[in-house]
Design an enzyme around this catalytic site. Structure first.
Site, PDB file in Angstrom:
ATOM      1  CE1 TYR A  55     -12.441  33.600  -8.572  1.00 24.86           C
ATOM      2  CE2 TYR A  55     -11.735  32.716 -10.816  1.00 24.86           C
ATOM      3  CZ  TYR A  55     -12.696  32.886  -9.463  1.00 24.86           C
ATOM      4  OH  TYR A  55     -13.675  31.873  -9.672  1.00 24.86           O
TER       5      TYR A  55
ATOM      6  CE  LYS B  86     -12.469  30.350  -6.507  1.00 29.81           C
ATOM      7  NZ  LYS B  86     -13.558  30.082  -5.608  1.00 29.81           N
TER       8      LYS B  86
END
Length: 240
Positions: A163, A167
């Site tokens: 994750y 980003k």
């Protein structure tokens, strides 16, 4: 419901949480809102809720991991609204993290591929599909929903090796779009909504979806001399 000159915004993953709050916020200030979501029942429920509040909204079937779905969605928006002024790339997933799936030393590459397919490749798919519509708009804006977990400087949050890097890559892609579009009227930025109480966080967070949505709405309505290629939260610029 909508006037000929009304601006239109597409929000991906807009059937719940921060995405719904962004759609509601933009609708409240006069945008026609395209509610992009995969689940048809939840999508139409969100549209109905927005319409009940007097917001001009319509649903768009949209799976950001499918090139075909994204292409059809762009055509739906053009047919329904005639154009597009704002894109908010909100759809995102955390990915599975049980059993060390997102510890770097035991990283499940299938989990990483799945996260990247939504959080990064999905943004590229949607952006490129609707960019021709945005280029026709007077003051087009693209807002990518990121996270300070992707900041290489801050390194916030738990260790999530799929994750967080997704980003970081989204931030970099945002900067690349901004560079390519520097000579145009398309303004592109990334935002962090903060730690918001949604199903994404198990509803165990201090900020409301509306608080998280506020910075995205501000970046979606920047003046023509607003910042480009930046990363912001509601306190201002966020270090990369």
């Amino acid at each position: 419901m909508g006037g000929v000159n009304k601006k239109t915004a597409l929000v991906t993953g807009a059937n719940k949480g921060i995405g719904f709050a962004i759609a509601r916020g933009l609708g409240t200030i006069g945008f026609r809102v395209a509610v992009g979501a995969r689940d048809s029942a939840r999508r139409e429920e969100a549209v109905a809720r927005l319409r009940d509040e007097g917001i001009d909204a319509f649903g768009v079937a949209l799976d950001v991991t499918s090139g075909e779905s994204v292409t059809v969605a762009a055509k739906t928006i053009e047919k329904t609204a005639g154009g597009l002024d704002v894109l908010v790339n909100n759809a995102g997933i955390a990915g599975r993290f049980d059993g060390g799936a997102q510890n770097p030393s035991t990283l499940d590459l299938d989990v990483m591929r799945t996260v990247l397919d939504t959080n990064v490749f999905g943004v590229v798919r949607v952006t490129n599909a609707v960019l021709p519509l945005l280029r026709r708009a007077e003051s087009p804006r693209i807002v990518n929903i990121s996270s300070t977990m992707g900041s290489l400087t801050l390194q916030t949050g738990p260790v999530l090796a799929a994750y967080a890097p997704s980003k970081s890559m989204l931030n970099s892609i945002t900067a690349q779009y901004a560079r390519e579009l520097a000579g145009t009227n398309v303004i592109v930025n990334a935002v962090c909504p903060g730690y918001v109480a949604t199903d994404f966080t198990g509803f165990n967070a201090p900020r409301t979806p509306e608080q998280g949505a506020a910075v995205a709405i501000r970046l979606a309505t920047l003046p023509d001399d607003g910042p480009r290629g930046g990363f912001f939260d509601d306190g201002g610029p966020v270090p990369w």
